[in-house]
Design a protein around this motif. Structure first.
Motif, mmCIF file in Angstrom:
data_model
loop_
_atom_site.group_PDB
_atom_site.id
_atom_site.type_symbol
_atom_site.label_atom_id
_atom_site.label_comp_id
_atom_site.label_asym_id
_atom_site.label_seq_id
_atom_site.Cartn_x
_atom_site.Cartn_y
_atom_site.Cartn_z
ATOM 1 N N VAL A 1 78.047 37.529 -11.488
ATOM 2 C CA VAL A 1 77.023 36.653 -12.429
ATOM 3 C C VAL A 1 76.843 34.976 -12.357
ATOM 4 N N SER A 2 75.299 34.488 -12.046
ATOM 5 C CA SER A 2 75.076 32.877 -12.795
ATOM 6 C C SER A 2 75.381 32.576 -13.544
ATOM 7 N N ASN A 3 75.613 31.371 -13.925
ATOM 8 C CA ASN A 3 75.397 30.911 -14.984
ATOM 9 C C ASN A 3 74.497 30.734 -15.983
ATOM 10 N N ASN A 4 73.127 31.134 -15.215
ATOM 11 C CA ASN A 4 72.174 30.816 -16.293
ATOM 12 C C ASN A 4 71.807 32.799 -17.027
ATOM 13 N N GLN A 5 72.525 33.474 -16.150
ATOM 14 C CA GLN A 5 72.357 34.791 -16.715
ATOM 15 C C GLN A 5 72.889 34.559 -17.500
ATOM 16 N N ILE A 6 74.308 34.609 -17.709
ATOM 17 C CA ILE A 6 75.315 34.302 -18.824
ATOM 18 C C ILE A 6 74.460 33.885 -19.912
ATOM 19 N N THR A 7 74.408 32.520 -19.582
ATOM 20 C CA THR A 7 73.537 31.383 -20.804
ATOM 21 C C THR A 7 72.271 32.277 -21.064
ATOM 22 N N GLN A 8 71.587 33.158 -20.367
ATOM 23 C CA GLN A 8 70.695 33.892 -20.737
ATOM 24 C C GLN A 8 71.328 35.032 -22.229
ATOM 25 N N ILE A 9 72.111 35.859 -21.398
ATOM 26 C CA ILE A 9 72.386 36.787 -22.512
ATOM 27 C C ILE A 9 73.296 36.313 -23.513
ATOM 28 N N ASN B 1 76.233 32.025 -2.997
ATOM 29 C CA ASN B 1 75.645 31.620 -4.405
ATOM 30 C C ASN B 1 76.825 31.587 -5.870
ATOM 31 N N HIS B 2 76.914 30.425 -5.954
ATOM 32 C CA HIS B 2 78.295 30.196 -6.817
ATOM 33 C C HIS B 2 77.536 31.365 -8.078
ATOM 34 N N ARG B 3 78.662 32.743 -8.298
ATOM 35 C CA ARG B 3 78.710 33.741 -9.594
ATOM 36 C C ARG B 3 79.600 33.576 -10.124
ATOM 37 N N LEU B 4 80.273 33.138 -11.647
ATOM 38 C CA LEU B 4 81.184 33.759 -12.636
ATOM 39 C C LEU B 4 81.780 35.492 -12.322
ATOM 40 N N VAL B 5 82.560 35.392 -12.308
ATOM 41 C CA VAL B 5 83.556 36.956 -12.458
ATOM 42 C C VAL B 5 84.757 36.689 -13.177
ATOM 43 N N ILE B 6 85.155 38.241 -13.748
ATOM 44 C CA ILE B 6 85.805 37.774 -14.630
ATOM 45 C C ILE B 6 88.069 37.895 -13.500
ATOM 46 N N THR B 7 88.659 37.324 -13.763
ATOM 47 C CA THR B 7 89.818 37.476 -12.940
ATOM 48 C C THR B 7 91.107 38.612 -13.565
ATOM 49 N N GLU B 8 91.842 38.937 -12.532
ATOM 50 C CA GLU B 8 92.702 39.804 -12.834
ATOM 51 C C GLU B 8 93.345 39.575 -14.643
ATOM 52 N N LYS B 9 93.635 37.614 -14.601
ATOM 53 C CA LYS B 9 94.224 37.593 -15.226
ATOM 54 C C LYS B 9 93.520 37.463 -16.498
ATOM 55 N N ASN C 1 67.991 44.705 -14.828
ATOM 56 C CA ASN C 1 67.061 43.003 -14.325
ATOM 57 C C ASN C 1 68.186 42.353 -13.773
ATOM 58 N N ILE C 2 69.178 42.381 -14.782
ATOM 59 C CA ILE C 2 70.663 40.929 -14.253
ATOM 60 C C ILE C 2 70.582 41.829 -12.891
ATOM 61 N N LYS C 3 71.700 43.088 -12.322
ATOM 62 C CA LYS C 3 72.092 43.042 -10.521
ATOM 63 C C LYS C 3 70.290 43.172 -10.410
ATOM 64 N N LYS C 4 69.041 43.075 -10.326
ATOM 65 C CA LYS C 4 67.894 42.723 -9.480
ATOM 66 C C LYS C 4 68.215 41.304 -8.852
ATOM 67 N N GLU C 5 68.477 40.330 -10.147
ATOM 68 C CA GLU C 5 67.985 39.137 -10.308
ATOM 69 C C GLU C 5 69.558 38.665 -9.279
ATOM 70 N N VAL C 6 70.904 39.622 -9.110
ATOM 71 C CA VAL C 6 71.734 38.756 -8.046
ATOM 72 C C VAL C 6 72.146 39.278 -6.887
ATOM 73 N N THR C 7 71.233 40.796 -6.940
ATOM 74 C CA THR C 7 71.392 41.608 -5.297
ATOM 75 C C THR C 7 69.616 40.768 -4.766
ATOM 76 N N ILE C 8 68.818 40.005 -5.553
ATOM 77 C CA ILE C 8 67.526 39.499 -5.058
ATOM 78 C C ILE C 8 67.817 38.736 -5.062
ATOM 79 N N THR C 9 67.134 37.250 -4.057
ATOM 80 C CA THR C 9 67.170 36.000 -4.346
ATOM 81 C C THR C 9 65.877 35.651 -3.405
#
Length: 174
Positions: A26-34, A67-75, A105-113
């Motif tokens: 997800v984008s920084n904007n999306q995590i910020t919104q949550i 697009n720059h998106r954030l994701v959790i790592t294995e660590k 809605n979050i998934k749609k924002e990620v998949t449709i730009t």
């Protein structure tokens, strides 16, 4: 000071928990919104925590689709599994309720730009894209003459991308 340290740790764990629950970048904007919609952390503290989680390699940026998106790592997943019980039950319930309502809605924002930039000679370059499972379904760049046309195209794509995609495919196939 001890309470501040506990709150800091819980908030960072909460962020990791959200990323794990979402299961896609997800984008920084999306995590910020949550975070802001649920009043978990203020904006500036959130940005600091995200930077610290990135520096610690608990989160990472992925740039597979341009697009720059954030994701959790294995660590990050390992740390979360060790300390997830330190996140308050109220916050976990709030996150799960929010995501149950908003994940589509979050998934749609990620998949449709849809975005546009000013091109040469005063025209506008509109970029419409649809992505599914990290694969680009369609990526269209159009040159239009006005800012209004660019905005209208972006708006229509965001609201009707599935229908427009189907029509484009049918036009190209037939």
């Amino acid at each position: 000071m001890f309470e501040d340290t506990l709150e800091l740790a819980e908030n960072k764990l909460l962020l990791l928990f959200i990323f794990k629950k979402i299961k896609f970048p997800v984008s920084n904007n999306q995590i910020t919104q949550i975070i802001l919609e649920n009043n978990f952390i203020n904006y500036f503290t959130l940005q600091q925590y995200l930077n610290e989680l990135l520096s610690s390699n608990f989160l990472k940026y992925t740039d597979e689709t341009g697009n720059h998106r954030l994701v959790i790592t294995e660590k990050g997943i390992k740390v979360l599994s060790l300390f997830e019980n330190r996140i308050s039950e109220d916050k976990i319930n709030a996150v799960e309720d929010y995501l149950n309502k908003e994940i589509k809605n979050i998934k749609k924002e990620v998949t449709i730009t849809a975005d546009y930039t000013l091109g040469k000679k005063g025209n506008f370059i509109v970029n419409l894209k649809a992505i599914e499972n990290d694969s680009i379904l369609i990526d269209i760049k159009l040159n239009v003459g006005s800012n209004k046309d660019a905005k209208d195209l972006c708006h229509k794509w965001k609201n009707n991308s599935s229908e427009l995609y189907d029509k484009i495919i049918q036009l190209l196939i037939n």
